[in-house]
Design an enzyme around this catalytic site. Structure first.
Site, PDB file in Angstrom:
ATOM      1  N   SER B 163       6.317  -0.463  -9.143  1.00  0.00           N
ATOM      2  CA  SER B 163       5.345  -1.800  -9.479  1.00  0.00           C
ATOM      3  C   SER B 163       5.907  -0.720 -11.478  1.00  0.00           C
ATOM      4  O   SER B 163       6.805  -0.505 -11.908  1.00  0.00           O
ATOM      5  CB  SER B 163       4.302  -2.092  -9.231  1.00  0.00           C
ATOM      6  OG  SER B 163       3.278  -3.203 -10.433  1.00  0.00           O
ATOM      7  N   ARG B 233     -10.150  -6.345 -13.634  1.00  0.00           N
ATOM      8  CA  ARG B 233      -9.241  -6.228 -12.337  1.00  0.00           C
ATOM      9  C   ARG B 233      -9.587  -7.250 -10.881  1.00  0.00           C
ATOM     10  O   ARG B 233      -7.962  -7.068 -10.483  1.00  0.00           O
ATOM     11  CB  ARG B 233     -10.825  -4.846 -11.892  1.00  0.00           C
ATOM     12  CG  ARG B 233     -10.212  -4.528 -10.766  1.00  0.00           C
ATOM     13  CD  ARG B 233      -8.809  -3.981 -10.463  1.00  0.00           C
ATOM     14  NE  ARG B 233      -8.319  -2.928  -9.181  1.00  0.00           N
ATOM     15  CZ  ARG B 233      -7.834  -2.116  -8.687  1.00  0.00           C
ATOM     16  NH1 ARG B 233      -6.286  -2.084 -10.164  1.00  0.00           N
ATOM     17  NH2 ARG B 233      -7.556  -1.334  -8.144  1.00  0.00           N
ATOM     18  N   ASP B 328       5.711 -10.683  -2.127  1.00  0.00           N
ATOM     19  CA  ASP B 328       4.892  -9.947  -3.582  1.00  0.00           C
ATOM     20  C   ASP B 328       5.650 -11.057  -4.240  1.00  0.00           C
ATOM     21  O   ASP B 328       6.515 -11.179  -4.635  1.00  0.00           O
ATOM     22  CB  ASP B 328       5.853  -9.402  -3.678  1.00  0.00           C
ATOM     23  CG  ASP B 328       5.580  -7.714  -4.626  1.00  0.00           C
ATOM     24  OD1 ASP B 328       5.302  -8.486  -5.405  1.00  0.00           O
ATOM     25  OD2 ASP B 328       5.821  -6.829  -5.223  1.00  0.00           O
ATOM     26  N   HIS B 361       1.940  -7.898  -2.561  1.00  0.00           N
ATOM     27  CA  HIS B 361       3.303  -6.493  -4.137  1.00  0.00           C
ATOM     28  C   HIS B 361       2.174  -5.342  -3.768  1.00  0.00           C
ATOM     29  O   HIS B 361       2.358  -4.243  -3.245  1.00  0.00           O
ATOM     30  CB  HIS B 361       2.089  -6.722  -5.598  1.00  0.00           C
ATOM     31  CG  HIS B 361       3.482  -6.127  -6.344  1.00  0.00           C
ATOM     32  ND1 HIS B 361       4.155  -5.245  -6.361  1.00  0.00           N
ATOM     33  CD2 HIS B 361       2.193  -4.989  -7.223  1.00  0.00           C
ATOM     34  CE1 HIS B 361       4.253  -4.884  -7.586  1.00  0.00           C
ATOM     35  NE2 HIS B 361       3.526  -4.379  -8.053  1.00  0.00           N
ATOM     36  N   ASP B 362       1.061  -4.896  -3.009  1.00  0.00           N
ATOM     37  CA  ASP B 362       0.122  -3.575  -2.516  1.00  0.00           C
ATOM     38  C   ASP B 362       1.126  -3.267  -1.785  1.00  0.00           C
ATOM     39  O   ASP B 362       0.610  -2.091  -1.429  1.00  0.00           O
ATOM     40  CB  ASP B 362      -0.931  -4.168  -2.634  1.00  0.00           C
ATOM     41  CG  ASP B 362      -2.238  -3.893  -3.229  1.00  0.00           C
ATOM     42  OD1 ASP B 362      -1.506  -3.042  -4.394  1.00  0.00           O
ATOM     43  OD2 ASP B 362      -3.604  -4.102  -2.750  1.00  0.00           O
TER      44      ASP B 362
END
Lengths: 388, 388
Positions: B163, B233, B328, B361-362
């Site tokens: 990232s 967040r 992602d 993405h994580d």
């Protein structure tokens, strides 16, 4: 980094607008068990109802839409939200059809909702605010049914809507099948996904976080939670556009000459989003936003029918036109396919088209000739079958 | 609808944590023209530097990461953010390699950033706050270079990151090619997309909208803009997960028995997101979030090299390992392909793998055996080529 302007207090919206509306003293029994009485439905019509009362087309609006489909908006002055589709000679031809659109229950353009006045247990008259009951998409449809019956229309030639409007179309077809000759659910789904719920939750958290929201009682001091509602609109707006549409509109273009000036709103996309947020708060009510997003999140037609989506449409005589857009990631084509499979399982008459467009979810509102041709063709075919 | 709890004032974070750090009195000249002097770089190391100083691996952390890669976090007590990848016998084997990770410039875990103290023109000592200069990813890398040289390391065996960490890897390879034997940019891109900029802008607007932000001077009364930072967040967290991951984790599961209780947080996904938001504010600084998201948004390697991405890597001797994850949507595979094509055009030594995962993405942070095997293999091969 420069500072952004200090958060501003925004006074309540401009002078109230008078909406065309009908009030039903008997009220409406809701899915949650509460009864709203009286209940008011604000609406607009275009074209003429024929002598046989058979040419009525109901348009269902999306989350932040309203009944001003094909005429200037009374607050913003902008063109009606679906003038590309509804009007004389348009796919939904008002020279031929009698078009109705009602502000949804829970909305903020004249139908009963959090911004409208109620009389509380102590006899005090005040806005519903957060005391407005939780509603469902089906409750919205039941309110529209009151209006349609009031107008003396026994059967709608078609019910048409995109996004949350499409959810209403599906509830119309499932709940009042005998009243729906043709149905066009567009860019929608039979349930709201976890991702969509999550994006809504961000918007609600932004509103709840705004001290001007005041636990929902912001009318008391004439302010509106403009900052929170603006952030909610910004995040929603991103989900309405495809990455391609955002890139084409803005790319990484800078407002100033150099990337390294490091000013606020240095990218055009930021300026655009902030503008979207700040114009939205002029016309929309924060408690309505909370109420309607919840109704969308609860929407799950399979769950309403014992886990069997096809059961919602068993024995239906309605003709369906399902449309999706291939760059829509909020209501992707895969979700329309789930609907089509259920309609097939219910032996329904259904046509399905996936429109090639890079405009994302918003495509259903925009200039999309292939979509307009398909929708217009479906409606003309339905009219012919109905003997018009 | 019940009301959500009243917005709460959150006092500043717990007692300051003492971080391992080195301060460079000469400071750092930034891309924006400003000089930060002195500049401090906080860091952690794992494993032993060999006698030839040739076995050092630099890990670059993501937006909200920090230097606590492979040990419990000093504030939250949770395991290090990449313990799945870094440790004894792990893909980045600390029995074999000397692993370094620095808190990024602009961060809030001990490196110079908005939360750290400065002495202003009037001789007053106070936090940098919004007077902290705008920085770039390249500025972050220059600060890390000071640290690596301070540690006496002439060349890094590898620079690895996902990232925003991957952006730093690319800047290392482009800016200090002779110091980077191998580079592993993971789940990243050579520029930040319009959609990603837009999501960041929502987060910044949420922070700016929180009255406790106070134009960035929230330290003055010991509060933090917890509501705004929490909303920021929440929206970011959605983008880190795939729709599949959200659905699998939560689907439309309800916390209570019935959909129609209409309570707050009725869906599990909402409760989860609110939890994510509220724990985040304990460890992260709002002005750091503003600073670092801007740095990501400005990132555009092609623009830095006259519009020619390949020029960034012309003549490179670095070995590249590029990895993406097929679900992602924040840094999709298509963006890694742009990088790979540029590296090919620069005649670089590059391997590319797209990992099948439905975690979004994580995934780069999670238990992904295929990814770990590929990364570990690349690093072992690089070590062999380097004569270790």
């Amino acid at each position: 980094m420069t500072q952004s302007p200090a958060p501003q207090t925004v006074e309540s919206a401009a002078a109230p607008v008078q909406h065309q509306a009908v009030t039903f003293p008997e009220g409406l029994a809701l899915d949650c068990g509460a009864v709203i009485a009286p209940v008011t439905v604000a609406y607009r019509t275009y074209g003429q109802l024929d002598a046989a009362r058979g040419n009525a087309v109901l348009i269902c609006h999306a989350l932040t839409g309203d009944q001003y489909v094909a005429e200037p908006h009374p607050i913003t002055g902008k063109p009606g939200w679906w003038e590309a589709v509804v009007g004389p000679g348009k796919p939904v031809d008002t020279d031929r059809f009698f078009v109705i659109c009602a502000n949804v229950l829970g909305g903020c353009m004249g139908s009963t909702g959090p911004r409208e006045m109620m009389t509380d247990a102590g006899g005090q008259t005040r806005p519903w605010g957060t005391d407005f009951p939780s509603i469902t998409i089906r409750d919205m449809v039941r309110a529209q049914k009151l209006l349609v019956s009031h107008l003396g229309i026994p059967r709608l030639l078609a019910v048409i809507g995109g996004s949350m409007g499409g959810m209403q179309v599906l509830e119309w077809a499932a709940t009042f099948p005998e009243m729906v000759f043709a149905a066009a659910p567009i860019a929608t789904a039979t349930h709201h996904s976890a991702q969509n719920i999550a994006f809504h939750e961000v918007g609600r958290a932004a509103i709840h976080s705004d001290p001007d929201w005041k636990g929902g009682r912001y009318w008391e001091d004439g302010r509106i939670p403009a900052r929170g509602l603006s952030v909610a609109r910004m995040v929603a707006h991103i989900t309405y556009l495809s990455e391609q549409a955002l890139s084409r509109k803005f790319g990484r273009r800078l407002r100033g000459a150099s990337a390294l000036t490091f000013l606020e709103d240095v990218f055009e996309v930021e300026s655009y989003l902030r503008h979207q947020g700040s114009t939205f708060v002029r016309r929309f009510d924060a408690n309505s936003y909370l109420t309607i997003t919840r109704a969308m999140d609860y929407f799950d037609m399979a769950a309403e029918h014992g886990g069997n989506l096809a059961a919602a449409f068993r024995g239906t005589g309605t003709r369906f036109f399902v449309a999706s857009f291939d760059s829509d990631w909020l209501f992707p084509t895969a979700e329309s396919r789930i609907l089509v499979r259920a309609l097939n399982a219910a032996a329904a008459n259904v046509s399905f088209v996936e429109i090639a467009s890079d405009k994302g979810h918003d495509a259903f509102l925009l200039d999309e000739p292939d979509f307009h041709a398909a929708l217009g063709g479906f409606l003309r075919g339905a009219a012919e079958r109905a003997g018009l």
